[in-house]
Design a protein around this motif. Structure first.
Motif, PDB file in Angstrom:
ATOM      1  N   SER A 149       9.116  12.748  33.567  1.00 16.95           N
ATOM      2  CA  SER A 149      10.478  13.423  32.920  1.00 16.95           C
ATOM      3  C   SER A 149      10.701  14.757  33.498  1.00 16.95           C
ATOM      4  N   VAL A 150      11.802  15.265  33.667  1.00 18.35           N
ATOM      5  CA  VAL A 150      12.034  16.524  34.119  1.00 18.35           C
ATOM      6  C   VAL A 150      12.874  17.284  33.014  1.00 18.35           C
ATOM      7  N   ASP A 151      12.464  18.438  32.723  1.00 21.00           N
ATOM      8  CA  ASP A 151      12.828  19.273  31.728  1.00 21.00           C
ATOM      9  C   ASP A 151      13.707  20.272  32.419  1.00 21.00           C
ATOM     10  N   TYR A 152      15.061  20.660  31.671  1.00 18.68           N
ATOM     11  CA  TYR A 152      15.801  21.596  32.390  1.00 18.68           C
ATOM     12  C   TYR A 152      16.467  22.555  31.149  1.00 18.68           C
ATOM     13  N   GLN A 153      16.773  24.125  31.684  1.00 19.14           N
ATOM     14  CA  GLN A 153      17.586  24.772  30.733  1.00 19.14           C
ATOM     15  C   GLN A 153      18.815  25.343  31.269  1.00 19.14           C
ATOM     16  N   LYS A 154      19.724  25.438  30.694  1.00 19.74           N
ATOM     17  CA  LYS A 154      21.298  25.890  30.985  1.00 19.74           C
ATOM     18  C   LYS A 154      21.176  27.194  31.368  1.00 19.74           C
TER      19      LYS A 154
ATOM     20  N   VAL B  99      21.932  25.032  35.896  1.00 20.16           N
ATOM     21  CA  VAL B  99      20.802  24.488  35.272  1.00 20.16           C
ATOM     22  C   VAL B  99      19.550  24.946  36.007  1.00 20.16           C
ATOM     23  N   THR B 100      18.772  25.151  35.439  1.00 20.32           N
ATOM     24  CA  THR B 100      17.295  25.362  36.183  1.00 20.32           C
ATOM     25  C   THR B 100      16.250  24.451  35.494  1.00 20.32           C
ATOM     26  N   VAL B 101      15.633  23.854  36.273  1.00 24.49           N
ATOM     27  CA  VAL B 101      14.365  22.926  35.967  1.00 24.49           C
ATOM     28  C   VAL B 101      13.410  23.903  35.461  1.00 24.49           C
ATOM     29  N   SER B 102      12.778  23.391  34.272  1.00 32.72           N
ATOM     30  CA  SER B 102      11.892  24.366  33.660  1.00 32.72           C
ATOM     31  C   SER B 102      10.337  23.646  33.716  1.00 32.72           C
ATOM     32  N   GLN B 103      10.409  22.242  33.828  1.00 32.06           N
ATOM     33  CA  GLN B 103       8.906  21.504  33.947  1.00 32.06           C
ATOM     34  C   GLN B 103       9.323  20.345  34.506  1.00 32.06           C
ATOM     35  N   ILE B 104       8.261  19.911  35.197  1.00 33.55           N
ATOM     36  CA  ILE B 104       7.961  18.560  36.066  1.00 33.55           C
ATOM     37  C   ILE B 104       7.073  17.666  35.184  1.00 33.55           C
ATOM     38  N   ASN B 105       6.868  16.803  34.339  1.00 27.39           N
ATOM     39  CA  ASN B 105       6.021  16.120  33.727  1.00 27.39           C
ATOM     40  C   ASN B 105       5.575  14.754  34.129  1.00 27.39           C
TER      41      ASN B 105
END
Length: 652
Positions: free
Chosen positions: A311-316, A297-303
Motif C-alpha cells: 500500500s501507499v500512504d499519503y498526506q494532504k 498530496v504528499t506520499v508519506s510511506q511506501i509499505n
C-alpha cells in the motif's frame, strides 16, 4: 487545418489493421532512403492476437506523479476500464509542462516551466492529442533556427520528407556554413564519427560509447565545424552538459531528432499555455473515464510485504505543512562555516551552523529563491524576481509576498545531506495518513521524487530496484527567465531559436508571437515578452538566482540589440534541478518500465526505453509502456507504440 503531420490512429487497432500498418511501415522503410517515399513510423508492441480492449476483472492502479508520464499511464489505463488513482504533490498537474496563474499589472496570465517544442516525430504524444481532439490547441511554428554568437551564419531547419542521407544533402545545400563543417572522411577519426552517427543501434551503440562522455569522445576526432554547428547546441538541448552526457545517449538523441527522423526539425507550439492545451484535456479525459486525481498530496510511506508493494500512504498538503520527512543534499557552492545551504535551484533551504531549524528560501509569492542580504536592522532575505523582503527568521516584511517563508525541523544529518520535516505540520482531519491499496503501482515522479519515495519505504524493498534507483542522477540545473518589456522589436529568425556561444543563454522564445494571451498583452501595451533558457548551466559559475537574472538580462541586450535600454515591466525566473541525467556508464543499470517487483512499474523521461525517443515523447512513451505492461499481464490488448526507424541505415 490540422498542423500535425499525418499520424497513425492507434485506439482499437485490430490484428488485421496492425499487420496492414506493419506492411506499410516495412515498404516505407525500404523506400525511405530514396527521394520518392517518406519512411513511416515503426510500430512496437503490436499484439499478434485479437485481445479485449478492456480488462476482464476489477483492477486498481495507483500512479504517483502527475507529469506527462503519469498522465499518459492514467489515461490509457482508465480508458481500458481500470480503477485509477493519480497522486500529485504539486497543486497543479503537468510536471515540467505545468502552468499556473500570475499577475502582470492588470493582466492575469499563465506561467510555465519554459517553452517546449512539439516535434513531428513525437508520434505517441500526437496520437494522444488526436484522441483528445485537441489538435486546435497547437500551431505550426514553421521553421527552427540556430543562432551563433561568433564565427558562423545562422542555420534554419524546415519540414522535410527526406530521411538520411537526403536530409544531410538538403542541409548541405541550404547551409551557408557547409564549407566550415570540416569533414574529411579520409581521416580515420572522422570516419569513425560518421560511422557512429549513421549506425545507431540498441544496445550496440551503448556498448561502444556509453562509457565515454560526449566531451571525451569528441576530443581530437570530431570535425570542429560539425561539433560547433550541430552537436554542441543540440547536445545541450538534451538538458545534459556535454562533459557529463554519455556519448551513447547523444547518439540516441541525434538519431531520434535528426539522423533517423524523416520529419525535419520544424515543430509545433501550443496556442496558449501547455497546461490548458495538453494537461487539462488529459486530466479531463482521465476523470471522464472514472479515474480519480488528487493534487496537493504528499506520499508519506511506501509499505512493502512479501516482495511487493502492499500500500501507499499519503498526506494532504505540500511539504511546508506535511509531517513527511525528506532528504536534501548539501550545496557546497553556497555553504560557509557559519551557514549551510541544502538543495538547489528553486528548492533551497538554509540552516545556521549546529542548528536544528531550517528555513525554506522559496519565495511565497511566485517561487523564486530568495537570497541573504545584510541590512541596518540585521540579516534578511530578498527575492531577486519581484522584490519581496523577509526578516532573518523568515517573517515577511514587504510585498508582494503575503506569507512567511516555510520553517522546517532538521531530523537527521548524514554525510553531506540532512533530513527535514515541516516545523508546524498539519495532519489530515483524522490525524492519520490515508492509505491506498492496489493491484499495480506505477511510480512516475522525477528522479528526486523517485529517490524520496524509496527513502519512505517500510518493510523490505527489493534490493535490485533499490540499487537501480540509487544510481540515478539528475542533470545540471535548468533555468528560465521570462521578461515583459515596454517595446517590441524586429526578429528575422524563428519564434523559438536555439543559441550557441553565450555564457548562459541557450535559446530565446518570443512569447508574444506564440501564445494568444501574450499576443493580446503585447497588442494592448505595445510591448513584447521574451523568454531565455539555460539548459544545463554550471552552478559554480552561477551560484545564485540573482546571478542568473543579471546574466540573462546582459545577454538579452546582446542577442536583441534593439531592446537595449527597454524597461523591464515584469520578470519571472524558474530554476530547477530535477531533469534526468544520462551520465557515462549509466545505461546498463538504468531501470526499465517493468521492474523486479511484480506489482511495481516505472514511467518517466529517465526510464530506459526500447526504442529511440527524447524529452516529452520519452515521458509519454514510457507512460504508455507502463500501461501496456499492466494490460499485457491482465490479458488485454496493448496500445501499439510508434517510433522513428530504431536503427541507423549503416547499423553495425
Amino acid at each position: 487545418m490540422n498542423p500535425f503531420p499525418e499520424t497513425w490512429q492507434t485506439p482499437d487497432i485490430s490484428r488485421r489493421s496492425a499487420l496492414k500498418l506493419l506492411g506499410v511501415g516495412a515498404v516505407g522503410g525500404t523506400l525511405g532512403y530514396t527521394r520518392f517515399a517518406k519512411p513511416q513510423p515503426t510500430l512496437h508492441q503490436v499484439d499478434r492476437l485479437d485481445l479485449p480492449q478492456t480488462v476482464g476483472r476489477a483492477t486498481k492502479a495507483i500512479i504517483v506523479g502527475g507529469g506527462l508520464a503519469g498522465l499518459a499511464t492514467a489515461y490509457e489505463l482508465s480508458k481500458r476500464g481500470m480503477a485509477v488513482t493519480l497522486l500529485e504533490r504539486s497543486p497543479q498537474l503537468g510536471g515540467k509542462i505545468a502552468s499556473w496563474p500570475i499577475q502582470v499589472g492588470d493582466h492575469e496570465l499563465r506561467m510555465e516551466h519554459g517553452f517546449h517544442g512539439f516535434f513531428p516525430q513525437y508520434y505517441n504524444l500526437f496520437s494522444l492529442v488526436d484522441e483528445l481532439k485537441a489538435q486546435d490547441n497547437f500551431q505550426s511554428l514553421n521553421f527552427y533556427a540556430v543562432l551563433y554568437k561568433n564565427g558562423y551564419k545562422p542555420e534554419a531547419f524546415y519540414p522535410s520528407n527526406a530521411a538520411f542521407p537526403w536530409n544531410i544533402v538538403d542541409l548541405a545545400v541550404s547551409s551557408e556554413n557547409r564549407l566550415k563543417w570540416g569533414i574529411n572522411l579520409t581521416k580515420l577519426k572522422h570516419l569513425e564519427v560518421f560511422r557512429e552517427i549513421t549506425s545507431f543501434r540498441m544496445p550496440q551503440t551503448y556498448e561502444r560509447l556509453d562509457h565515454l562522455s560526449v566531451e571525451e569522445w569528441g576530443q581530437g576526432q570530431f570535425p570542429k565545424g560539425l561539433y560547433d554547428l550541430y552537436f554542441l547546441p543540440f547536445a545541450k538541448s538534451s538538458l545534459n552538459s556535454p562533459d557529463v552526457l554519455s556519448a551513447g545517449e547523444l547518439m540516441q538523441f541525434f538519431h531520434f531528432y535528426f539522423f533517423g527522423n524523416p520529419e525535419g526539425l520544424a515543430f509545433n507550439g501550443t496556442c496558449e499555455d501547455m497546461g490548458r492545451c495538453l494537461v487539462d484535456p488529459l486530466s479531463h479525459a482521465i476523470e471522464t473515464n472514472g479515474g480519480q486525481i488528487l493534487t496537493g498530496v504528499t506520499v508519506s510511506q511506501i509499505n512493502w510485504a512479501d516482495g511487493k508493494i502492499a500500500s501507499v500512504d499519503y498526506q494532504k498538503g505540500n511539504i511546508a505543512v506535511n509531517p513527511v520527512p525528506f532528504w536534501c543534499d548539501r550545496n557546497p557552492l553556497l555553504s560557509t562555516d557559519t551557514t549551510e545551504y541544502f538543495g538547489a535551484g528553486d528548492r533551497l533551504f538554509v540552516v545556521d551552523a549546529n542548528s536544528d531549524q531550517a528555513i525554506s528560501l522559496t519565495c511565497t509569492h511566485q517561487g523564486c529563491s530568495v537570497h541573504k542580504e545584510v541590512a541596518a536592522n540585521g540579516d534578511g532575505f530578498v527575492c531577486p524576481c519581484h522584490g519581496a523582503t523577509y526578516a532573518g527568521d523568515g517573517q515577511v516584511m514587504s510585498g508582494p509576498a503575503q506569507e512567511n517563508l516555510a520553517q522546517f525541523k532538521v531530523l537527521k544529518r548524514e554525510n553531506n545531506r540532512i533530513q527535514l520535516m515541516a516545523a508546524n505540520p498539519v495532519k489530515n482531519a483524522e490525524g492519520l495518513a490515508d492509505s491506498l491499496e492496489a493491484d499495480y503501482f506505477i511510480f512516475a515522479a522525477d528522479i528526486p521524487g523517485i529517490k524520496n519515495l524509496f527513502a519512505l519505504s517500510q518493510g523490505e524493498p527489493n534490493s535490485t530496484v533499490m540499487a537501480q534507483i540509487s544510481q540515478l542522477q539528475v542533470a545540471d540545473p535548468f533555468a528560465v527567465g521570462r521578461f515583459w518589456l515596454d517595446r517590441d522589436f524586429e526578429w528575422e529568425h524563428s519564434w523559438f531559436t536555439s543559441l550557441s556561444g553565450y555564457d548562459l543563454t541557450d535559446s530565446i522564445t518570443l512569447y508574444h508571437k506564440v501564445q494568444g494571451d501574450y499576443t493580446q498583452w503585447a497588442a494592448e501595451t505595445g510591448g513584447s515578452v521574451v523568454e531565455l533558457h539555460a539548459y544545463c548551466y554550471k552552478e559554480k559559475e552561477f551560484p545564485t538566482q540573482q546571478a542568473l537574472l543579471d546574466t540573462f538580462k546582459r545577454e538579452l541586450w546582446e542577442i536583441v540589440p534593439d531592446l537595449e535600454g527597454a524597461n523591464i515591466l515584469h520578470q519571472e525566473l524558474v530554476n530547477q534541478k530535477n531533469f534526468a541525467g544520462f551520465p557515462p556508464g549509466s545505461y546498463p543499470n538504468r531501470p526499465s518500465s517493468a521492474t523486479a517487483v511484480p506489482n511495481l512499474l516505472f514511467a518517466g523521461d529517465w526510464v530506459k526505453m526500447p526504442f529511440p525517443c527524447g524529452l516529452m515523447e520519452r515521458a509519454v512513451s514510457s507512460g504508455l509502456l507502463a500501461a501496456n505492461e499492466v494490460l499485457h499481464r491482465e490479458g488485454s490488448a496493448r496500445r501499439p507504440l510508434m517510433s522513428v526507424n530504431p536503427e541507423g541505415v549503416f547499423k553495425v
